[in-house]
Design an enzyme around this catalytic site. Structure first.
Site, PDB file in Angstrom:
ATOM      1  N   ASP A 276       0.860  -1.161   0.000  1.00 13.12           N
ATOM      2  CA  ASP A 276       0.000   0.000   0.000  1.00 13.12           C
ATOM      3  C   ASP A 276       0.913   1.233   0.000  1.00 13.12           C
ATOM      4  O   ASP A 276       2.141   1.116   0.102  1.00 13.12           O
ATOM      5  CB  ASP A 276      -0.945  -0.034   1.216  1.00 13.12           C
ATOM      6  CG  ASP A 276      -2.164   0.836   1.006  1.00 13.12           C
ATOM      7  OD1 ASP A 276      -3.190   0.596   1.647  1.00 13.12           O
ATOM      8  OD2 ASP A 276      -2.098   1.762   0.154  1.00 13.12           O
TER       9      ASP A 276
HETATM   10  C1  GLC Z   1      -4.358   4.339  -0.065  1.00 13.98           C
HETATM   11  C2  GLC Z   1      -5.225   3.145   0.286  1.00 13.98           C
HETATM   12  C3  GLC Z   1      -5.279   2.105  -0.781  1.00 13.98           C
HETATM   13  C4  GLC Z   1      -5.200   2.782  -2.138  1.00 13.98           C
HETATM   14  C5  GLC Z   1      -3.805   3.354  -2.263  1.00 13.98           C
HETATM   15  C6  GLC Z   1      -3.603   4.088  -3.603  1.00 13.98           C
HETATM   16  O1  GLC Z   1      -3.646   4.751   1.049  1.00 13.98           O
HETATM   17  O2  GLC Z   1      -4.975   2.492   1.525  1.00 13.98           O
HETATM   18  O3  GLC Z   1      -6.508   1.375  -0.601  1.00 13.98           O
HETATM   19  O4  GLC Z   1      -5.455   1.845  -3.166  1.00 13.98           O
HETATM   20  O5  GLC Z   1      -3.491   4.222  -1.194  1.00 13.98           O
HETATM   21  O6  GLC Z   1      -4.425   5.205  -3.668  1.00 13.98           O
END
Ligand code: GLC
Length: 738
Positions: A276
């Site tokens: 993430d």
């Molecule tokens: C965010 C979220 C994740 C998302 C990623 C990209 O922090 O936790 O679900 O897909 O970043 O935006």
């Protein structure tokens, strides 16, 4: 074209000529590419960056083969330019994976995933995901960070909005539907790689506070949190994202046990694992890594392939390989996973998009129709004293902060939703009941405080019925947006109370990102329709439902609490040694009651042991009855299928659709088992007065779980089975597994 690219292209064409994308072909093509790559280029494929502004800012890194994926660019002209840099100006011409959070629609916005789960309609959800893929891929997005599979048992957690609720079986069916929808049943240029997330247990954040630690022991992990991910892997999900949380002290991005041993070792997942956003770097905040090199090492050891926004791989891996701290074979394994996705998506053959054709796809009528139907099926009728459906000819007061809130109606995670396309309830009702609608908002937005509603009250006196649209602004749910108080925010409950005092029938429609605690509001309205942020076409959907053109069929994918103090409360809980058995509540306790006079069981003196509405609950404008529930046998073997037969009757005066639910309880196990678990559901549409005998098959193998010894299997013994319209209704039938 440079020789190296020519050689690569010939190699690829040679492989493609051998037709199709069989696994062996894909792997052959991947090996052909891999063997030509330098270590630096390999590590470049493991690097994902969020881009914005001028393409030229990133041209150098892309030309040098230092970027494997970009996210957050959806301007098709710029997407084509990014791809051109990678395909025509880098040494090997490997295309980029263009990613975006397409969570419940791209331009055409569908209900938030919690609302989609309330449809209990996997086929419709798959159609919606397909629409999202058609619109997103038409603008160059070929990878979405969806579906989110996090089981959520605590509505304080803002991201409960993004998942499919509290039940693993429903969650798994929704996950499969979205994977099929996004990726397509057959891969082509409209396929968008799904990303199942957040692996794993993120929704169990302590206190419902986002990013907080979780403490999920092995049995619970195996029996509740992992099954939806396993189902999605079996459905062919191409990618997976690790979660922010540390479970029992181990951040998922560095958790070798769940990523390498379970996901890859036990399930054979050969897709791409991405972190993430900076979750690799956050291992330092967790105190799980002293610095970025250590975080990088732990992520590689866990089996992570791509780094989202830590710049850890690109910054440290090459040196770590040279120093022998990481083997190049580990890099090769990660790069194979990345290249495999690119080959499967056909990016080498079709890296560019046709911009004119792409524009024509957005908001296509059939897309809006799918979003409309999803919003209709996602709404849950919680109360109705008969005021609904609305009779024709009535003067209608429309009020409340969500009546005409085109931005907030879309809900969380709608980066590419455009509020200019939203049809609000006000607009839809004015069209459905021309000349009959009075509009006095009362509150401009959900958080507004106000202590006098004389204008709304005056308008109510001129109306025959009041439609109050309440709920949450979009910003009040979603990532990092947890709440400690789940009552309607601002002065919305006061508005409802003032409307109730006019004596006019009041219909409350709530649009929110979670199940709010609306018990006190139910007392101040004649009917309540609950709609988890319904998206672009929420207005026409709600108008149709309120007018009775469509009969509500939504069912609660999560438990509705009476008060936030009951959290976490969910239907598939364990019995405990002292289940509640009707002991006195606070209001009935006599003065100077003896210490043990109330009976010692598991409940709250003030709020009891039950929620406001149970999982699976939802009313209709008609009524249904269940009868003649029977099983084909009394005893089953492990490889049998239980044949459940029942009669469902529409006992009301109009057609309707019921979600018949089948629950099972394993009465005794090597570990305590939940009081009930959903094992099947079926949407059944019946005309007024119609009854139908329905048979549903439940494989005995679906009763398997991870027992005390950690082994997976069905344990012989006695079981109970319910068929009902929610998780708290019906009487069980018994059966044995031998
Ligand atoms: C965010 C979220 C994740 C998302 C990623 C990209 O922090 O936790 O679900 O897909 O970043 O935006």
């Amino acid at each position: 074209m440079k020789t190296s690219r020519l050689v690569l292209l010939i190699a690829i064409i040679a492989a493609v000529v051998s037709c199709g994308q069989r696994k062996s072909d894909v792997d052959t093509r991947v090996e052909n590419i891999l063997r030509q790559m330098t270590l630096s280029e390999k590590i470049g494929q493991m690097n994902q960056i969020s881009v914005g502004g001028e393409v030229s800012n990133y041209a150098g890194a892309i030309r040098d083969g230092q970027v494997g994926s970009i996210l957050n660019e959806v301007d098709p002209v710029k997407v084509n330019e990014y791809q051109r840099l990678a395909v025509e100006e880098s040494r090997l011409g490997i295309p980029l994976l263009v990613a975006r959070d397409v969570i419940h629609g791209f331009h055409t916005i569908f209900p938030i995933p919690l609302g989609l789960a309330a449809t209990f309609d996997p086929q419709l959800v798959e159609e919606g995901a397909r629409v999202a893929a058609l619109e997103a891929t038409a603008q160059g997005v070929r990878w979405t960070f969806s579906p989110m599979l996090d089981i959520a048992r605590d509505p304080r957690w803002g991201r409960i909005a993004e998942g499919s609720g509290e039940d693993p079986y429903l969650d798994a069916r929704m996950a499969e539907a979205m994977v099929y929808g996004y990726q397509g049943r057959t891969a082509d240029s409209t396929s968008m790689a799904a990303c199942i997330k957040h692996f794993v247990g993120y929704g169990a954040a302590e206190g419902g506070r986002d990013y907080n630690s979780t403490l999920i022991p092995e049995h619970l992990l195996r029996n509740v949190y992992l099954p939806p991910f396993e189902a999605a892997v079996k459905a062919g999900a191409m990618t997976l994202m690790t979660s922010f949380n540390d479970n029992d002290g181990i951040p998922s991005t560095g958790n070798k046990y769940v990523v390498k041993d379970i996901l890859r070792g036990e399930w054979g997942f050969d897709g791409l694992v991405v972190t993430d956003w900076n979750s690799m770097g956050e291992m330092i905040n967790h105190g799980f890594a002293a610095d970025r090199p250590e975080a990088v090492k732990k992520a590689v050891a866990a089996g992570v392939d791509m780094d989202m926004m830590t710049y850890g791989f690109i910054g440290h891996l090459e040196e770590m390989v040279r120093r022998g701290e990481v083997k190049e074979s580990q890099i090769d394994a990660a790069v194979r996973d990345v290249l495999r996705v690119k080959v499967k998506l056909g990016l080498f053959e079709h890296p560019y998009i046709n911009i004119e054709e792409g524009a024509a796809v957005q908001y296509a009528p059939e897309h809006l129709a799918a979003a409309h139907k999803s919003a209709e099926e996602s709404a849950i009728l919680l109360k109705n004293d008969g005021v609904l459906p609305l009779k024709d000819g009535l003067r209608i007061l429309v009020t409340g902060p969500m009546a005409d809130a085109p931005h907030d109606q879309l809900g969380t995670w709608t980066f590419d939703g455009e509020k200019s396309h939203t049809v609000t309830p006000l607009k839809a009702l004015e069209e459905r009941f021309p000349g009959k609608v009075i509009y006095v908002p009362g509150l401009a937005y959900s958080r507004q405080e106000r202590d006098n509603f004389s204008d709304v009250v005056a308008a109510a006196r001129r109306a025959d019925v009041v439609l109050a649209f309440l709920g949450e602004e979009a910003i009040l749910s979603g990532e990092a947006h947890s709440l400690a108080d789940l009552n309607l925010i601002g002065s919305q409950s006061e508005l409802l109370k003032a409307l109730k005092a006019t004596g006019k029938p009041v219909v409350a429609t709530v649009m929110a990102g979670r199940p709010l605690t609306i018990e006190r509001d139910l007392e101040n309205c004649s009917a309540m329709l609950y709609s988890f942020h319904p998206g672009t076409m929420g207005g026409p959907a709600l108008a149709n439902l309120l007018a009775g053109d469509v009969n509500p069929s939504g069912k609660a994918p999560v438990t509705f609490l009476r008060t936030v103090g009951q959290a976490p409360m969910y239907y598939n809980h364990n019995m405990t040694g002292r289940p509640y058995s009707g002991e006195l509540l606070m209001k009935d306790i006599p003065l100077e009651a003896g210490q043990t006079s109330l009976g010692n069981t598991s409940y709250y003196l003030d709020y009891g042991a039950y929620p406001l509405f149970p999982f699976g609950f939802g009313l209709s404008y008609t009524t249904f009855s269940y009868s003649n529930i029977g099983l084909d046998k009394e005893e089953y073997k492990a490889n049998d299928t239980i044949s459940v037969t029942f009669t469902l009757a529409n006992t009301g005066s109009r057609e309707g659709t019921e979600v018949a639910q089948v629950y099972v309880r394993d009465l005794v196990g090597s570990i305590a088992r939940p009081v009930k678990e959903l094992k099947a559901f079926e949407r059944v549409s019946l005309a007024a007065g119609e009854s139908r005998t329905i048979t549903i098959g439940i494989p005995v193998s679906s009763l398997a779980f991870y027992g005390l010894d950690g082994k997976y299997g069905v344990e012989p013994g006695s079981f109970q089975l319910w068929v009902a319209g929610d998780s708290a209704s019906g009487e069980p039938v018994e059966f044995e597994v031998l």
